[in-house]
Design a protein around this motif. Structure first.
Motif, PDB file in Angstrom:
ATOM      1  N   SER A  24      58.710  30.644  28.355  1.00 21.27           N
ATOM      2  CA  SER A  24      58.278  32.038  28.496  1.00 21.27           C
ATOM      3  C   SER A  24      59.391  32.861  29.134  1.00 21.27           C
ATOM      4  CB  SER A  24      56.998  32.144  29.332  1.00 21.27           C
ATOM      5  OG  SER A  24      57.239  31.841  30.687  1.00 21.27           O
ATOM      6  N   HIS A  25      59.280  34.168  28.921  1.00 19.52           N
ATOM      7  CA  HIS A  25      60.297  35.105  29.411  1.00 19.52           C
ATOM      8  C   HIS A  25      59.683  35.992  30.469  1.00 19.52           C
ATOM      9  CE1 HIS A  25      64.006  37.319  29.252  1.00 19.52           C
ATOM     10  NE2 HIS A  25      63.365  38.449  29.027  1.00 19.52           N
ATOM     11  N   TRP A  26      60.101  35.815  31.695  1.00 20.87           N
ATOM     12  CA  TRP A  26      59.647  36.646  32.804  1.00 20.87           C
ATOM     13  C   TRP A  26      58.124  36.776  32.853  1.00 20.87           C
ATOM     14  CZ3 TRP A  26      62.397  37.858  36.952  1.00 20.87           C
ATOM     15  CH2 TRP A  26      63.778  37.639  36.870  1.00 20.87           C
ATOM     16  N   GLY A  27      57.450  35.599  32.745  1.00 22.04           N
ATOM     17  CA  GLY A  27      56.016  35.573  32.983  1.00 22.04           C
ATOM     18  C   GLY A  27      55.164  36.140  31.873  1.00 22.04           C
ATOM     19  N   LEU A  28      55.748  36.370  30.697  1.00 18.77           N
ATOM     20  CA  LEU A  28      54.948  36.832  29.566  1.00 18.77           C
ATOM     21  C   LEU A  28      54.384  35.633  28.806  1.00 18.77           C
ATOM     22  CD1 LEU A  28      57.175  39.798  28.388  1.00 18.77           C
ATOM     23  CD2 LEU A  28      55.107  39.876  29.805  1.00 18.77           C
ATOM     24  N   GLU A  29      53.890  35.893  27.592  1.00 14.21           N
ATOM     25  CA  GLU A  29      53.220  34.819  26.866  1.00 14.21           C
ATOM     26  C   GLU A  29      54.139  33.632  26.625  1.00 14.21           C
ATOM     27  OE1 GLU A  29      53.921  37.797  25.739  1.00 14.21           O
ATOM     28  OE2 GLU A  29      54.638  37.752  23.669  1.00 14.21           O
ATOM     29  N   ALA A  30      53.542  32.447  26.664  1.00 12.78           N
ATOM     30  CA  ALA A  30      54.292  31.218  26.438  1.00 12.78           C
ATOM     31  C   ALA A  30      54.307  30.895  24.951  1.00 12.78           C
ATOM     32  CB  ALA A  30      53.660  30.066  27.214  1.00 12.78           C
ATOM     33  N   PHE A  31      55.447  30.388  24.488  1.00 14.42           N
ATOM     34  CA  PHE A  31      55.597  29.935  23.106  1.00 14.42           C
ATOM     35  C   PHE A  31      55.706  28.416  23.142  1.00 14.42           C
ATOM     36  CE2 PHE A  31      56.156  33.864  20.758  1.00 14.42           C
ATOM     37  CZ  PHE A  31      56.428  34.756  21.773  1.00 14.42           C
ATOM     38  N   PHE A  32      54.926  27.773  22.276  1.00 14.28           N
ATOM     39  CA  PHE A  32      54.822  26.318  22.293  1.00 14.28           C
ATOM     40  C   PHE A  32      55.613  25.671  21.161  1.00 14.28           C
ATOM     41  CE2 PHE A  32      51.657  25.267  25.491  1.00 14.28           C
ATOM     42  CZ  PHE A  32      51.112  26.506  25.762  1.00 14.28           C
ATOM     43  N   GLY A  33      56.104  24.470  21.430  1.00 12.95           N
ATOM     44  CA  GLY A  33      56.664  23.626  20.395  1.00 12.95           C
ATOM     45  C   GLY A  33      55.572  22.894  19.650  1.00 12.95           C
ATOM     46  N   GLN A  34      55.975  22.118  18.637  1.00 16.48           N
ATOM     47  CA  GLN A  34      55.013  21.407  17.788  1.00 16.48           C
ATOM     48  C   GLN A  34      54.403  20.188  18.477  1.00 16.48           C
ATOM     49  OE1 GLN A  34      53.886  22.072  14.644  1.00 16.48           O
ATOM     50  NE2 GLN A  34      54.938  24.024  14.783  1.00 16.48           N
ATOM     51  N   GLY A  35      55.000  19.795  19.591  1.00 15.14           N
ATOM     52  CA  GLY A  35      54.411  18.686  20.345  1.00 15.14           C
ATOM     53  C   GLY A  35      54.916  17.322  19.907  1.00 15.14           C
ATOM     54  N   THR A  36      54.778  16.369  20.799  1.00 22.48           N
ATOM     55  CA  THR A  36      55.035  14.960  20.495  1.00 22.48           C
ATOM     56  C   THR A  36      53.723  14.221  20.661  1.00 22.48           C
ATOM     57  OG1 THR A  36      57.325  14.996  21.263  1.00 22.48           O
ATOM     58  CG2 THR A  36      56.228  12.845  21.198  1.00 22.48           C
ATOM     59  N   TYR A  95      45.122  31.859  21.964  1.00 23.01           N
ATOM     60  CA  TYR A  95      45.994  31.106  21.066  1.00 23.01           C
ATOM     61  C   TYR A  95      45.151  30.487  19.954  1.00 23.01           C
ATOM     62  CZ  TYR A  95      49.872  31.112  24.451  1.00 23.01           C
ATOM     63  OH  TYR A  95      50.895  31.472  25.312  1.00 23.01           O
ATOM     64  N   LYS A  96      45.806  30.250  18.810  1.00 18.88           N
ATOM     65  CA  LYS A  96      45.186  29.529  17.695  1.00 18.88           C
ATOM     66  C   LYS A  96      45.954  28.217  17.532  1.00 18.88           C
ATOM     67  CE  LYS A  96      44.344  29.985  12.700  1.00 18.88           C
ATOM     68  NZ  LYS A  96      44.616  30.822  11.489  1.00 18.88           N
ATOM     69  N   GLN A  97      45.223  27.101  17.474  1.00 21.02           N
ATOM     70  CA  GLN A  97      45.868  25.804  17.308  1.00 21.02           C
ATOM     71  C   GLN A  97      45.328  25.147  16.052  1.00 21.02           C
ATOM     72  OE1 GLN A  97      45.275  22.897  20.474  1.00 21.02           O
ATOM     73  NE2 GLN A  97      47.256  21.952  20.055  1.00 21.02           N
ATOM     74  N   GLU A  98      46.198  25.037  15.035  1.00 15.75           N
ATOM     75  CA  GLU A  98      45.767  24.446  13.770  1.00 15.75           C
ATOM     76  C   GLU A  98      46.076  22.970  13.701  1.00 15.75           C
ATOM     77  OE1 GLU A  98      46.048  27.209  10.200  1.00 15.75           O
ATOM     78  OE2 GLU A  98      47.449  28.127  11.620  1.00 15.75           O
ATOM     79  N   LYS A  99      47.309  22.590  13.916  1.00 14.35           N
ATOM     80  CA  LYS A  99      47.641  21.171  13.892  1.00 14.35           C
ATOM     81  C   LYS A  99      48.166  20.726  15.241  1.00 14.35           C
ATOM     82  CE  LYS A  99      48.254  20.803   8.961  1.00 14.35           C
ATOM     83  NZ  LYS A  99      49.211  20.645   7.835  1.00 14.35           N
ATOM     84  N   LYS A 100      49.257  21.264  15.650  1.00 13.17           N
ATOM     85  CA  LYS A 100      49.800  20.876  16.953  1.00 13.17           C
ATOM     86  C   LYS A 100      50.131  22.074  17.841  1.00 13.17           C
ATOM     87  CE  LYS A 100      51.589  16.313  15.871  1.00 13.17           C
ATOM     88  NZ  LYS A 100      52.811  15.467  15.784  1.00 13.17           N
ATOM     89  N   ALA A 101      51.072  22.907  17.399  1.00 12.49           N
ATOM     90  CA  ALA A 101      51.547  23.969  18.294  1.00 12.49           C
ATOM     91  C   ALA A 101      50.528  25.097  18.397  1.00 12.49           C
ATOM     92  CB  ALA A 101      52.871  24.524  17.807  1.00 12.49           C
ATOM     93  N   PRO A 102      50.044  25.404  19.598  1.00  8.89           N
ATOM     94  CA  PRO A 102      49.249  26.627  19.747  1.00  8.89           C
ATOM     95  C   PRO A 102      50.128  27.834  19.423  1.00  8.89           C
ATOM     96  CG  PRO A 102      49.033  25.200  21.681  1.00  8.89           C
ATOM     97  CD  PRO A 102      50.162  24.660  20.861  1.00  8.89           C
ATOM     98  N   THR A 103      49.599  28.745  18.601  1.00 10.08           N
ATOM     99  CA  THR A 103      50.351  29.952  18.281  1.00 10.08           C
ATOM    100  C   THR A 103      49.683  31.149  18.949  1.00 10.08           C
ATOM    101  OG1 THR A 103      49.144  30.148  16.202  1.00 10.08           O
ATOM    102  CG2 THR A 103      51.288  29.119  16.115  1.00 10.08           C
ATOM    103  N   PHE A 104      50.485  32.015  19.482  1.00 10.02           N
ATOM    104  CA  PHE A 104      50.026  33.135  20.293  1.00 10.02           C
ATOM    105  C   PHE A 104      49.311  34.164  19.432  1.00 10.02           C
ATOM    106  CE2 PHE A 104      50.002  36.262  23.521  1.00 10.02           C
ATOM    107  CZ  PHE A 104      50.464  37.456  22.975  1.00 10.02           C
ATOM    108  N   LEU A 105      48.161  34.656  19.926  1.00  7.10           N
ATOM    109  CA  LEU A 105      47.430  35.714  19.237  1.00  7.10           C
ATOM    110  C   LEU A 105      47.489  37.021  20.025  1.00  7.10           C
ATOM    111  CD1 LEU A 105      44.206  33.776  18.132  1.00  7.10           C
ATOM    112  CD2 LEU A 105      46.148  34.437  16.692  1.00  7.10           C
ATOM    113  N   PHE A 106      46.940  37.002  21.229  1.00  8.33           N
ATOM    114  CA  PHE A 106      46.833  38.214  22.023  1.00  8.33           C
ATOM    115  C   PHE A 106      47.102  37.930  23.497  1.00  8.33           C
ATOM    116  CE2 PHE A 106      45.110  40.761  18.734  1.00  8.33           C
ATOM    117  CZ  PHE A 106      44.113  40.052  18.083  1.00  8.33           C
ATOM    118  N   MET A 107      47.598  38.968  24.160  1.00  7.92           N
ATOM    119  CA  MET A 107      47.694  38.953  25.616  1.00  7.92           C
ATOM    120  C   MET A 107      46.990  40.201  26.113  1.00  7.92           C
ATOM    121  SD  MET A 107      51.129  38.933  27.897  1.00  7.92           S
ATOM    122  CE  MET A 107      51.235  37.910  29.315  1.00  7.92           C
TER     123      MET A 107
END
Lengths: 111, 115
Positions: free
Chosen positions: A94-106, B36-48
């Motif tokens: 995340s950038h300065w406390g805004l929304e977090a972006f996630f990876g695809q996971g392991t 967030y919406k999570q379809e398979k693995k990565a949650p994707t951001f919807l709204f803040m």
């Protein structure tokens, strides 16, 4: 593609093995996170790194050891895990406390 | 301890239906609420959502925050099979000043949309 890349996507390891999970973000974010998602449980925060310094450890057992060499890379070193550690491990930034972006996971399976 | 609760835990609808997902929270140092919406693995951001009463919209999805009731709803109109996913509500709390925050997640709502 969220700009956060995790490898490997799947990992099977024995309880005596040592392995590492890798996360890289291409977004220029200052904070990086490890989350654990177990079946039927909410996502749980494990660690937070801010400007490559660890700022949060959510009472995680020492068999999980994070490393953050710079603001773009985050590792989770695993050793002597238990079967109950099997879960989806998600990295986020995340950038300065805004929304977090996630990876695809392991997806980790401990046998 | 910070807590986020979502309801229902699962929902099955048919294409074209409208759904409302609920999220309530009890946290200290609230900063904002995220979906967030999570379809398979990565949650994707919807709204803040940070301010109460201001609706955010993206296509068929909309969301609003009620800080008095400590809750939020996510609406999806004219649902499609592609909306089938887990919808996660999370509350961002202050930590370390303003440079980062911590997310506390709810259990998620599993939405299944049948053709």
């Amino acid at each position: 593609e969220t700009g956060v890349t995790q490898t490997p996507r799947h990992l099977v390891m024995g309880m005596t093995n040592k392995k590492s999970l890798k996360c890289e973000q291409h977004l220029g974010h200052n904070a990086m996170y490890w989350y654990k998602q177990s079946a039927k449980k909410p996502l749980e925060l494990m660690f937070v790194y801010n400007f490559k310094e660890q700022t949060e450890n959510n009472s995680v057992p020492s068999r999980f050891s994070p490393e953050c060499p710079n603001s773009s890379h985050l590792f989770l070193h695993l050793h002597t895990l238990q079967p109950e550690d099997s879960a989806l491990y998600l990295c986020a930034s995340s950038h300065w406390g805004l929304e977090a972006f996630f990876g695809q996971g392991t997806r980790l399976t401990v046998v | 301890e910070d807590k986020v609760v979502q309801s229902p835990l699962s929902l099955v609808v048919h294409e074209g239906d409208t759904v409302t997902l609920n999220c309530s929270y009890e946290v200290t140092n609230f900063r904002s609420l995220l979906w967030y919406k999570q379809e398979k693995k990565a949650p994707t951001f919807l709204f803040m959502l940070t301010s109460s009463g201001i609706e955010k919209k993206s296509g068929r999805l909309s969301s609003i925050l009620d800080k008095k009731e400590l809750s939020s709803i996510l609406n999806i109109t004219a649902t499609q099979t592609g909306d089938s996913a887990i919808y996660l509500c999370a509350v961002l709390v202050n930590a370390g000043g303003t440079s980062y925050g911590k997310l506390t997640f709810g259990q998620g709502t599993i939405l299944t949309v049948h053709p």
